[in-house]
Design an enzyme around this catalytic site. Structure first.
Site, PDB file in Angstrom:
ATOM      1  N   HIS A   1       0.592  -1.339  -0.052  1.00  0.00           N
ATOM      2  CA  HIS A   1       0.107   0.033  -0.011  1.00  0.00           C
ATOM      3  C   HIS A   1       0.890   1.304   0.043  1.00  0.00           C
ATOM      4  O   HIS A   1       0.426   2.352   0.473  1.00  0.00           O
ATOM      5  CB  HIS A   1      -0.656  -0.138   1.229  1.00  0.00           C
ATOM      6  CG  HIS A   1      -2.100  -1.058   1.146  1.00  0.00           C
ATOM      7  ND1 HIS A   1      -2.806  -1.699   2.099  1.00  0.00           N
ATOM      8  CD2 HIS A   1      -2.352  -1.693   0.153  1.00  0.00           C
ATOM      9  CE1 HIS A   1      -3.649  -2.600   1.706  1.00  0.00           C
ATOM     10  NE2 HIS A   1      -3.366  -2.727   0.315  1.00  0.00           N
TER      11      HIS A   1
ATOM     12  N   SER B   1      -7.038  -7.502   9.936  1.00  0.00           N
ATOM     13  CA  SER B   1      -8.515  -7.933   9.976  1.00  0.00           C
ATOM     14  C   SER B   1      -8.541  -8.871   8.630  1.00  0.00           C
ATOM     15  O   SER B   1      -9.795  -9.635   8.412  1.00  0.00           O
ATOM     16  CB  SER B   1      -9.428  -6.830  10.029  1.00  0.00           C
ATOM     17  OG  SER B   1      -9.440  -6.148   8.728  1.00  0.00           O
TER      18      SER B   1
HETATM   19  P1  NAD Z   1      -7.204  -3.331  10.311  1.00  0.00           P
HETATM   20  O1  NAD Z   1      -7.340  -2.067  11.247  1.00  0.00           O
HETATM   21  O2  NAD Z   1      -8.089  -3.574   9.453  1.00  0.00           O
HETATM   22  O3  NAD Z   1      -6.998  -4.497  11.352  1.00  0.00           O
HETATM   23  C1  NAD Z   1      -5.943  -4.633  12.290  1.00  0.00           C
HETATM   24  C2  NAD Z   1      -6.346  -5.902  13.086  1.00  0.00           C
HETATM   25  O4  NAD Z   1      -5.263  -5.939  13.889  1.00  0.00           O
HETATM   26  C3  NAD Z   1      -7.749  -5.971  13.771  1.00  0.00           C
HETATM   27  O5  NAD Z   1      -8.241  -7.093  13.587  1.00  0.00           O
HETATM   28  C4  NAD Z   1      -6.973  -5.788  15.464  1.00  0.00           C
HETATM   29  O6  NAD Z   1      -7.750  -6.519  16.253  1.00  0.00           O
HETATM   30  C5  NAD Z   1      -5.602  -6.323  15.351  1.00  0.00           C
HETATM   31  N1  NAD Z   1      -4.634  -5.827  16.188  1.00  0.00           N
HETATM   32  C6  NAD Z   1      -4.542  -4.510  16.539  1.00  0.00           C
HETATM   33  N2  NAD Z   1      -3.467  -4.364  17.339  1.00  0.00           N
HETATM   34  C7  NAD Z   1      -2.970  -5.623  17.658  1.00  0.00           C
HETATM   35  C8  NAD Z   1      -2.036  -6.072  18.343  1.00  0.00           C
HETATM   36  N3  NAD Z   1      -1.172  -5.293  19.116  1.00  0.00           N
HETATM   37  N4  NAD Z   1      -1.667  -7.587  18.274  1.00  0.00           N
HETATM   38  C9  NAD Z   1      -2.445  -8.289  17.517  1.00  0.00           C
HETATM   39  N5  NAD Z   1      -3.657  -7.877  16.750  1.00  0.00           N
HETATM   40  C10 NAD Z   1      -3.763  -6.609  16.803  1.00  0.00           C
HETATM   41  O7  NAD Z   1      -5.815  -3.280   9.599  1.00  0.00           O
HETATM   42  P2  NAD Z   1      -5.368  -3.966   8.252  1.00  0.00           P
HETATM   43  O8  NAD Z   1      -6.058  -5.205   7.949  1.00  0.00           O
HETATM   44  O9  NAD Z   1      -3.850  -3.548   8.085  1.00  0.00           O
HETATM   45  O10 NAD Z   1      -6.286  -2.954   6.948  1.00  0.00           O
HETATM   46  C11 NAD Z   1      -6.279  -1.885   6.959  1.00  0.00           C
HETATM   47  C12 NAD Z   1      -5.535  -0.994   6.039  1.00  0.00           C
HETATM   48  O11 NAD Z   1      -4.986   0.224   6.749  1.00  0.00           O
HETATM   49  C13 NAD Z   1      -4.029  -1.282   5.498  1.00  0.00           C
HETATM   50  O12 NAD Z   1      -4.253  -1.222   4.088  1.00  0.00           O
HETATM   51  C14 NAD Z   1      -3.170  -0.426   5.935  1.00  0.00           C
HETATM   52  O13 NAD Z   1      -2.560   0.131   4.601  1.00  0.00           O
HETATM   53  C15 NAD Z   1      -3.700   0.708   6.484  1.00  0.00           C
HETATM   54  N6  NAD Z   1      -3.131   1.149   7.769  1.00  0.00           N
HETATM   55  C16 NAD Z   1      -1.802   1.241   8.134  1.00  0.00           C
HETATM   56  C17 NAD Z   1      -1.132   1.816   9.488  1.00  0.00           C
HETATM   57  C18 NAD Z   1       0.335   1.506   9.507  1.00  0.00           C
HETATM   58  O14 NAD Z   1       1.016   1.645   8.481  1.00  0.00           O
HETATM   59  N7  NAD Z   1       0.723   1.572  10.733  1.00  0.00           N
HETATM   60  C19 NAD Z   1      -2.121   2.123  10.286  1.00  0.00           C
HETATM   61  C20 NAD Z   1      -3.562   1.994   9.857  1.00  0.00           C
HETATM   62  C21 NAD Z   1      -4.015   1.692   8.679  1.00  0.00           C
END
Ligand code: NAD
Ligand code: ZN
Length: 246
Positions: A117, A197
């Site tokens: 992404h 997720s």
């Molecule tokens: P999502 O928010 O859909 O899912 C995150 C999952 O991680 C959730 O199911 C949650 O329960 C779980 N989770 C959160 N903290 C955790 C931990 N410490 N240990 C274990 N599980 C944990 O995110 P996604 O599936 O990555 O999809 C969302 C989109 O968001 C991605 O395409 C990404 O590009 C973008 N995004 C990126 C960032 C980043 O770069 N850090 C932050 C936010 C969103």
């Protein structure tokens, strides 16, 4: 169900697939958890960014505000553990949906991180998507210079719109990164999903592809995911706490 320890000790071609949950322990909120990003901001579609001034402003306001969180974040125990596995030759690569650069900051070489992404580390010209303009600047220098006003700067090279070098909703996926990710999914012996997720398509096809091509599948996530049913091992918990003692 097979234990995570057993899967790790019998695998030599591991591929990790990480999502926003990988970085919550570094202080970056995920999207879909209760205090996640979607609780404060609504996503802007790529076509609205291009055709609608208000949407463009909205996306930039969100990016500028959240940039400060991204900029100060440091790799956590989970990122460091993956780097150790890579140093030992067990982990072939990390396919990440994250845009925060924390895998590289933990010491993984760029060649071992496939960013599906894009990256928040750069600002680029929208014309770079078609290959018509190569303008790209590192985000720290860009945001430092920027004083928020109603007009974000245009590309100094071609006059096109600038945007963070991330893949927005409604924008095509980077073809080379997707092809590389599919190659890795098809050639690993263990595919480990960490903190996703698995609701974002088409990246969420990868665990299913890995399984179809014969890899074992492990899912480490706080909440249920769409691949739990086909996984060989599901661990519910915080990534740092799960990987730390391994
Ligand atoms: P999502 O928010 O859909 O899912 C995150 C999952 O991680 C959730 O199911 C949650 O329960 C779980 N989770 C959160 N903290 C955790 C931990 N410490 N240990 C274990 N599980 C944990 O995110 P996604 O599936 O990555 O999809 C969302 C989109 O968001 C991605 O395409 C990404 O590009 C973008 N995004 C990126 C960032 C980043 O770069 N850090 C932050 C936010 C969103
Ligand atoms: Zn340009």
């Amino acid at each position: 169900m097979i234990s995570l320890n057993e899967l790790l000790s019998t695998s030599t071609r591991i591929v990790a697939f990480t999502g926003a949950g990988m970085s919550t322990e570094s202080g970056i909120p995920d999207f879909r958890s209760i205090h996640g990003v979607w609780s404060k901001y609504s996503p802007v579609l790529f076509k609205d960014f291009i055709f609608n001034e208000e949407s463009r402003q909205q996306h930039w306001r969100y990016k500028e505000t959240t940039w400060h969180e991204f900029h100060k974040a440091q790799p956590n125990l989970g990122h460091k553990k993956l780097r150790v596995w890579h140093e030992k030759g067990l982990l072939k690569a990390v396919i990440t949906q994250n845009i925060d650069g924390l895998h590289q900051a933990s010491g993984l070489p760029d060649s071992a991180v496939i960013e599906l992404h894009g990256s928040n580390a750069y600002i680029h010209c929208v014309e770079s998507i078609s290959g018509d303009c190569q303008y790209r600047v590192p985000s720290p220098a860009f945001y430092e210079k920027l004083k928020f006003n109603a007009n974000w700067p245009l590309c100094p090279s071609c006059g096109g719109y600038l945007k963070p070098a991330t893949v927005m909703f409604g924008q095509s996926m980077p073809g080379a990164a997707m092809a590389h990710a599919h190659f890795l999914a098809q050639n690993c012996d263990l595919f480990v999903v960490l903190g996703s997720s698995l609701e974002v398509s088409p990246a969420n096809e990868l665990p299913f592809a890995a399984k179809k091509y014969g890899a074992k599948l492990a899912v480490i996530n706080r909440e249920p995911t769409l691949a739990d049913e086909i996984a060989d091992c599901v661990v519910r918990g915080n990534i740092g706490e799960v990987l730390g003692p391994l």
